[in-house]
Design a protein around this motif. Sequence first.
Motif, PDB file in Angstrom:
ATOM      1  N   ASN A  44      -1.668  20.001  86.534  1.00 40.18           N
ATOM      2  CA  ASN A  44      -0.854  18.877  86.048  1.00 40.18           C
ATOM      3  C   ASN A  44      -1.576  18.391  84.845  1.00 40.18           C
ATOM      4  N   PHE A  45      -0.892  18.926  83.869  1.00 40.06           N
ATOM      5  CA  PHE A  45      -1.562  18.345  82.389  1.00 40.06           C
ATOM      6  C   PHE A  45      -1.145  17.005  82.053  1.00 40.06           C
ATOM      7  N   VAL A  46      -2.188  16.091  81.815  1.00 35.67           N
ATOM      8  CA  VAL A  46      -1.952  14.750  81.519  1.00 35.67           C
ATOM      9  C   VAL A  46      -2.049  14.259  80.317  1.00 35.67           C
ATOM     10  N   GLN A  47      -2.678  14.890  79.466  1.00 31.57           N
ATOM     11  CA  GLN A  47      -3.244  14.582  78.172  1.00 31.57           C
ATOM     12  C   GLN A  47      -3.224  15.675  76.864  1.00 31.57           C
ATOM     13  N   ASP A  48      -2.547  15.620  75.796  1.00 30.18           N
ATOM     14  CA  ASP A  48      -2.647  16.515  75.006  1.00 30.18           C
ATOM     15  C   ASP A  48      -3.361  15.836  73.717  1.00 30.18           C
ATOM     16  N   ASN A  49      -4.246  16.852  73.066  1.00 35.51           N
ATOM     17  CA  ASN A  49      -5.134  16.611  71.902  1.00 35.51           C
ATOM     18  C   ASN A  49      -4.804  17.603  71.034  1.00 35.51           C
ATOM     19  N   GLN A  50      -5.207  17.159  69.519  1.00 33.55           N
ATOM     20  CA  GLN A  50      -4.815  17.761  68.361  1.00 33.55           C
ATOM     21  C   GLN A  50      -6.095  17.557  67.481  1.00 33.55           C
ATOM     22  N   SER A  51      -6.504  18.701  66.779  1.00 32.61           N
ATOM     23  CA  SER A  51      -7.706  18.342  65.855  1.00 32.61           C
ATOM     24  C   SER A  51      -7.362  19.266  64.384  1.00 32.61           C
ATOM     25  N   PHE A  52      -7.962  18.713  63.681  1.00 31.30           N
ATOM     26  CA  PHE A  52      -7.841  19.538  62.192  1.00 31.30           C
ATOM     27  C   PHE A  52      -8.981  19.706  61.536  1.00 31.30           C
ATOM     28  N   SER A  53      -9.403  20.994  61.363  1.00 31.26           N
ATOM     29  CA  SER A  53     -10.818  21.098  61.007  1.00 31.26           C
ATOM     30  C   SER A  53     -10.882  22.146  59.573  1.00 31.26           C
ATOM     31  N   LYS A  72      -8.241  22.990  80.509  1.00 27.04           N
ATOM     32  CA  LYS A  72      -7.692  22.865  79.170  1.00 27.04           C
ATOM     33  C   LYS A  72      -6.831  24.141  79.122  1.00 27.04           C
ATOM     34  N   LEU A  73      -5.761  23.987  78.288  1.00 24.07           N
ATOM     35  CA  LEU A  73      -4.982  25.107  77.795  1.00 24.07           C
ATOM     36  C   LEU A  73      -4.887  24.874  76.151  1.00 24.07           C
ATOM     37  N   VAL A  74      -5.759  25.973  75.435  1.00 22.20           N
ATOM     38  CA  VAL A  74      -6.029  25.420  74.099  1.00 22.20           C
ATOM     39  C   VAL A  74      -5.266  26.782  73.202  1.00 22.20           C
ATOM     40  N   ARG A  75      -4.824  26.181  71.967  1.00 21.71           N
ATOM     41  CA  ARG A  75      -4.084  27.235  70.983  1.00 21.71           C
ATOM     42  C   ARG A  75      -4.072  26.592  69.658  1.00 21.71           C
ATOM     43  N   VAL A  76      -4.140  27.575  68.824  1.00 18.56           N
ATOM     44  CA  VAL A  76      -4.067  27.206  67.218  1.00 18.56           C
ATOM     45  C   VAL A  76      -2.820  27.283  66.743  1.00 18.56           C
ATOM     46  N   LEU A  77      -2.450  26.039  65.989  1.00 17.06           N
ATOM     47  CA  LEU A  77      -1.235  25.781  65.615  1.00 17.06           C
ATOM     48  C   LEU A  77      -1.126  26.500  63.803  1.00 17.06           C
ATOM     49  N   GLN A  78      -2.473  26.527  63.210  1.00 17.25           N
ATOM     50  CA  GLN A  78      -2.591  26.801  62.025  1.00 17.25           C
ATOM     51  C   GLN A  78      -3.988  27.297  61.627  1.00 17.25           C
ATOM     52  N   GLY A  79      -4.083  28.530  61.302  1.00 16.61           N
ATOM     53  CA  GLY A  79      -5.296  28.915  60.960  1.00 16.61           C
ATOM     54  C   GLY A  79      -5.871  29.902  61.926  1.00 16.61           C
ATOM     55  N   ALA A 128      -7.946  24.848  60.046  1.00 18.45           N
ATOM     56  CA  ALA A 128      -7.296  25.278  61.441  1.00 18.45           C
ATOM     57  C   ALA A 128      -6.961  23.918  62.253  1.00 18.45           C
ATOM     58  N   GLU A 129      -5.694  23.994  62.765  1.00 20.01           N
ATOM     59  CA  GLU A 129      -5.089  22.882  63.645  1.00 20.01           C
ATOM     60  C   GLU A 129      -5.144  23.329  64.886  1.00 20.01           C
ATOM     61  N   PHE A 130      -5.688  22.759  65.863  1.00 17.57           N
ATOM     62  CA  PHE A 130      -6.139  23.142  67.173  1.00 17.57           C
ATOM     63  C   PHE A 130      -5.506  22.246  68.198  1.00 17.57           C
ATOM     64  N   PHE A 131      -4.787  22.764  69.270  1.00 16.34           N
ATOM     65  CA  PHE A 131      -4.101  21.842  69.980  1.00 16.34           C
ATOM     66  C   PHE A 131      -4.337  22.314  71.561  1.00 16.34           C
ATOM     67  N   TYR A 132      -4.518  21.102  72.291  1.00 19.54           N
ATOM     68  CA  TYR A 132      -4.978  21.558  73.817  1.00 19.54           C
ATOM     69  C   TYR A 132      -4.393  20.504  74.654  1.00 19.54           C
ATOM     70  N   LYS A 133      -3.723  20.908  75.880  1.00 23.50           N
ATOM     71  CA  LYS A 133      -3.615  20.230  77.002  1.00 23.50           C
ATOM     72  C   LYS A 133      -4.720  20.008  77.994  1.00 23.50           C
ATOM     73  N   CYS A 134      -4.779  18.677  78.491  1.00 23.17           N
ATOM     74  CA  CYS A 134      -5.757  18.608  79.343  1.00 23.17           C
ATOM     75  C   CYS A 134      -5.487  18.077  80.701  1.00 23.17           C
ATOM     76  N   ASP A 135      -5.913  18.466  81.867  1.00 23.87           N
ATOM     77  CA  ASP A 135      -5.447  18.015  83.187  1.00 23.87           C
ATOM     78  C   ASP A 135      -6.095  16.992  83.826  1.00 23.87           C
ATOM     79  N   ASN A 136      -6.938  16.127  82.920  1.00 26.13           N
ATOM     80  CA  ASN A 136      -7.620  14.723  83.069  1.00 26.13           C
ATOM     81  C   ASN A 136      -7.917  14.041  82.002  1.00 26.13           C
ATOM     82  N   PHE A 137      -7.707  13.019  82.274  1.00 24.27           N
ATOM     83  CA  PHE A 137      -7.977  12.134  81.126  1.00 24.27           C
ATOM     84  C   PHE A 137      -9.555  12.097  80.497  1.00 24.27           C
ATOM     85  N   TYR A 138      -9.550  11.819  79.123  1.00 29.46           N
ATOM     86  CA  TYR A 138     -11.159  11.643  78.696  1.00 29.46           C
ATOM     87  C   TYR A 138     -11.817  10.557  79.165  1.00 29.46           C
TER      88      TYR A 138
END
Length: 186
Positions: A44-53, A72-79, A128-138
Motif C-alpha cells: 500500500n504505497f502512501v507517499q510519492d517522492n521525486q528528485s532532480f539531480s 520503494k518502487l523507483v523509476r526514472v522520468l528523465q535521464g 535525471a529526474e527520479f520518482f519513487y513510491k513508498c509504502d511508509n511515511f518518511y
Amino acid sequence: MNVIETKLKGCFILEPRIIGDSRGYFFESYNQASFAELTGHQVNFVQDNQSFSSRGVIRGLHAQAGEFAQAKLVRVLQGEVVDVAVDARPDSPTFGQHVAVHLSAENKKQLFVPRGFLHGFVVLSEVAEFFYKCDNFYKKDAEWGVIFNDETLGIDWGIDAEELIISEKDQILPTFNKAIAALKTT
C-alpha cells in the motif's frame, strides 16, 4: 508487465508493456492488483517522492529502521541512473549482497526495493529526474545509511570517482558492518 526477480529475494525489476504508435506511447506504470499477483507482495504505497539531480550525484545508500522501514518502487522520468538495492535483512540468505540496475527514461524499467533494504542511485546522464513510491511515511529519526563506497559491498557505480557529487551527510555515513552493528544495539 514483465516482472523479473533479482538475485535478492523480494527485489524485482519491472518492465512495462509499452503501447506505441505515431502519436507517442502509453504504458501502465503501476497497478496494485497486477503488482500483487506478479510479485506476491501486497503493498500500500502512501507517499510519492521525486528528485532532480545532475551527472555524478549519488543519493544513498539510505533506509529507515524498524516500524518506519519503507518498500520503494523507483523509476526514472528523465535521464539515466544506476540504481542500487542492498539486502540489509540480517536473517536473509542474501544479506550484504546488492543488485545494480540501469534505469532510464528510455527503458522505463522500475525496481521494487522491499523493506529492510538500503537504496541509492547515481546519475549517469547530464541530469535525471527520479520518482519513487513508498509504502511508509518518511521519519527523519528512523533514517540510517551506509557509505556508498563501502569495500565489503563492492558496488560498481558505473562512473569515475572524480565525477561523483556526494552530500556532506552521505560522505560521513558508516560502513555496512558498523551500521548493522549500531542497529542491533538500538
